[in-house]
Write a protein that holds these residues in place. Structure first.
Motif, PDB file in Angstrom:
ATOM      1  N   ALA A  94       5.454  -0.212  11.034  1.00 37.58           N
ATOM      2  CA  ALA A  94       4.963   0.726  10.031  1.00 37.58           C
ATOM      3  C   ALA A  94       3.478   0.985  10.265  1.00 37.58           C
ATOM      4  CB  ALA A  94       5.186   0.167   8.634  1.00 37.58           C
ATOM      5  N   VAL A  95       3.118   2.263  10.367  1.00 36.03           N
ATOM      6  CA  VAL A  95       1.712   2.642  10.555  1.00 36.03           C
ATOM      7  C   VAL A  95       1.204   3.225   9.245  1.00 36.03           C
ATOM      8  CG1 VAL A  95       0.097   4.102  11.833  1.00 36.03           C
ATOM      9  CG2 VAL A  95       2.132   3.198  12.985  1.00 36.03           C
ATOM     10  N   ARG A  96       0.078   2.698   8.762  1.00 36.05           N
ATOM     11  CA  ARG A  96      -0.533   3.262   7.556  1.00 36.05           C
ATOM     12  C   ARG A  96      -1.918   3.768   7.886  1.00 36.05           C
ATOM     13  NH1 ARG A  96       1.721  -1.512   5.990  1.00 36.05           N
ATOM     14  NH2 ARG A  96       3.774  -1.221   5.103  1.00 36.05           N
ATOM     15  N   PHE A  97      -2.333   4.802   7.173  1.00 39.17           N
ATOM     16  CA  PHE A  97      -3.618   5.442   7.466  1.00 39.17           C
ATOM     17  C   PHE A  97      -4.384   5.690   6.184  1.00 39.17           C
ATOM     18  CE2 PHE A  97      -6.203   9.273   7.667  1.00 39.17           C
ATOM     19  CZ  PHE A  97      -6.930   9.087   8.822  1.00 39.17           C
ATOM     20  N   ASN A  98      -5.679   5.522   6.292  1.00 39.75           N
ATOM     21  CA  ASN A  98      -6.540   5.767   5.154  1.00 39.75           C
ATOM     22  C   ASN A  98      -7.921   6.148   5.693  1.00 39.75           C
ATOM     23  OD1 ASN A  98      -7.650   5.571   2.519  1.00 39.75           O
ATOM     24  ND2 ASN A  98      -8.314   3.485   2.993  1.00 39.75           N
ATOM     25  N   ASP A 101     -15.298   8.086   3.731  1.00 39.51           N
ATOM     26  CA  ASP A 101     -16.352   8.998   4.201  1.00 39.51           C
ATOM     27  C   ASP A 101     -16.859   8.597   5.578  1.00 39.51           C
ATOM     28  OD1 ASP A 101     -16.150  10.361   1.907  1.00 39.51           O
ATOM     29  OD2 ASP A 101     -17.969   9.524   0.959  1.00 39.51           O
ATOM     30  N   THR A 102     -16.804   7.313   5.870  1.00 32.46           N
ATOM     31  CA  THR A 102     -17.443   6.833   7.097  1.00 32.46           C
ATOM     32  C   THR A 102     -16.478   6.366   8.178  1.00 32.46           C
ATOM     33  OG1 THR A 102     -17.619   4.668   6.038  1.00 32.46           O
ATOM     34  CG2 THR A 102     -19.563   6.089   5.920  1.00 32.46           C
ATOM     35  N   ALA A 103     -15.215   6.085   7.815  1.00 27.15           N
ATOM     36  CA  ALA A 103     -14.317   5.499   8.822  1.00 27.15           C
ATOM     37  C   ALA A 103     -12.850   5.834   8.574  1.00 27.15           C
ATOM     38  CB  ALA A 103     -14.482   3.981   8.838  1.00 27.15           C
ATOM     39  N   TYR A 104     -12.077   5.688   9.651  1.00 29.64           N
ATOM     40  CA  TYR A 104     -10.615   5.739   9.554  1.00 29.64           C
ATOM     41  C   TYR A 104     -10.119   4.296   9.564  1.00 29.64           C
ATOM     42  CZ  TYR A 104     -11.435  10.455  11.343  1.00 29.64           C
ATOM     43  OH  TYR A 104     -11.898  11.726  11.534  1.00 29.64           O
ATOM     44  N   HIS A 105      -9.172   4.009   8.695  1.00 30.27           N
ATOM     45  CA  HIS A 105      -8.571   2.681   8.678  1.00 30.27           C
ATOM     46  C   HIS A 105      -7.087   2.826   8.997  1.00 30.27           C
ATOM     47  CE1 HIS A 105     -12.171   0.951   6.988  1.00 30.27           C
ATOM     48  NE2 HIS A 105     -12.237   2.004   6.192  1.00 30.27           N
ATOM     49  N   LEU A 106      -6.651   2.112  10.014  1.00 27.43           N
ATOM     50  CA  LEU A 106      -5.246   2.161  10.411  1.00 27.43           C
ATOM     51  C   LEU A 106      -4.665   0.765  10.347  1.00 27.43           C
ATOM     52  CD1 LEU A 106      -6.303   4.393  13.235  1.00 27.43           C
ATOM     53  CD2 LEU A 106      -4.197   4.983  12.069  1.00 27.43           C
TER      54      LEU A 106
END
Ligand SMILES: Nc1ncnc2c1ncn2[C@@H]1O[C@H](COP(=O)(O)OP(=O)(O)OP(=O)(O)O)[C@@H](O)[C@H]1O
Ligand SMILES: [Mg+2]
Length: 177
Positions: A94-98, A101-106
């Motif tokens: 399962a891949v989650r993404f968020n 303002d400053t970063a991508y979190h996976l």
């Protein structure tokens, strides 16, 4: 393999060769707007996903601005690991993404055999393996996760391993925007 699959593979190999010649420069210069699920679906087309194995992507196809070559390499390694080191009848990633303002979190989670806590940093070392054979009875060379770590370093990001409560493996990735 049909012709279009072969062409896609050749394109990917070209990109990988270009990457191996000048990793840092190419990864940094090749930032572009892309769509996460589109990139991940492209990666999935290049790997053998066994029957009864499911890869769940985020519900939305999020826009991201990053190096697609790096992202492809990172997920190619994480997905193939999650498939190989999995003994369940119904494998799952399962891949989650968020995005902030400053970063991508996976987050990449799987229901595989897991990694013992004491190896949480060692697994990112060059040529480090747990000496465990995978579902195909093969042993790895220990290049995958160190490549992932190096690529994220070039992007200014990071990866950490987190042992989930119940089963499997979860990796948290952070990529600055
Ligand atoms: N998702 C996972 N679940 C369980 N164990 C894993 C997972 N990913 C990696 N590992 C363990 O960490 C070790 C290091 O992984 P890494 O990808 O660096 O090397 P490898 O898969 O052994 O070889 P290569 O990637 O070079 O083919 C693996 O040998 C395996 O034991
Ligand atoms: Mg690997």
């Amino acid at each position: 393999m049909n012709i279009s699959a072969t062409k896609r593979l050749i394109t990917l190999l070209d990109e990988m060769l270009a990457y191996s010649k000048a990793p840092a420069v190419i990864v940094r210069e090749k930032r572009a707007v892309a769509y996460l699920n589109t990139v991940l679906e492209q990666v999935i087309r290049h790997i053998n996903v066994p029957p009864h194995f499911q890869i769940r992507l985020p519900d939305e196809n999020h826009e991201i601005n990053t190096s697609v070559i790096a992202l492809e390499q990172i997920f190619m390694n994480l997905f193939t690991n999650a498939i190989r080191y999995n003994d369940k009848a119904e494998g799952l990633i399962a891949v989650r993404f968020n995005a902030t303002d400053t970063a991508y979190h996976l987050e990449v989670a799987d229901n595989g055999i897991g990694i013992a806590k004491q190896y949480h940093e060692k697994i990112f070392g060059t040529n480090f393996t747990l000496k465990i054979t995978d579902r195909f009875n093969k042993k790895g060379t220990g290049i995958g996760l160190s490549t992932v770590k190096d690529l994220l370093k070039v992007l200014g990001g990071s990866i950490i391993y987190n042992q989930p409560w119940v089963w499997g493996t979860t990796f948290f990735i952070n990529i600055p925007r």
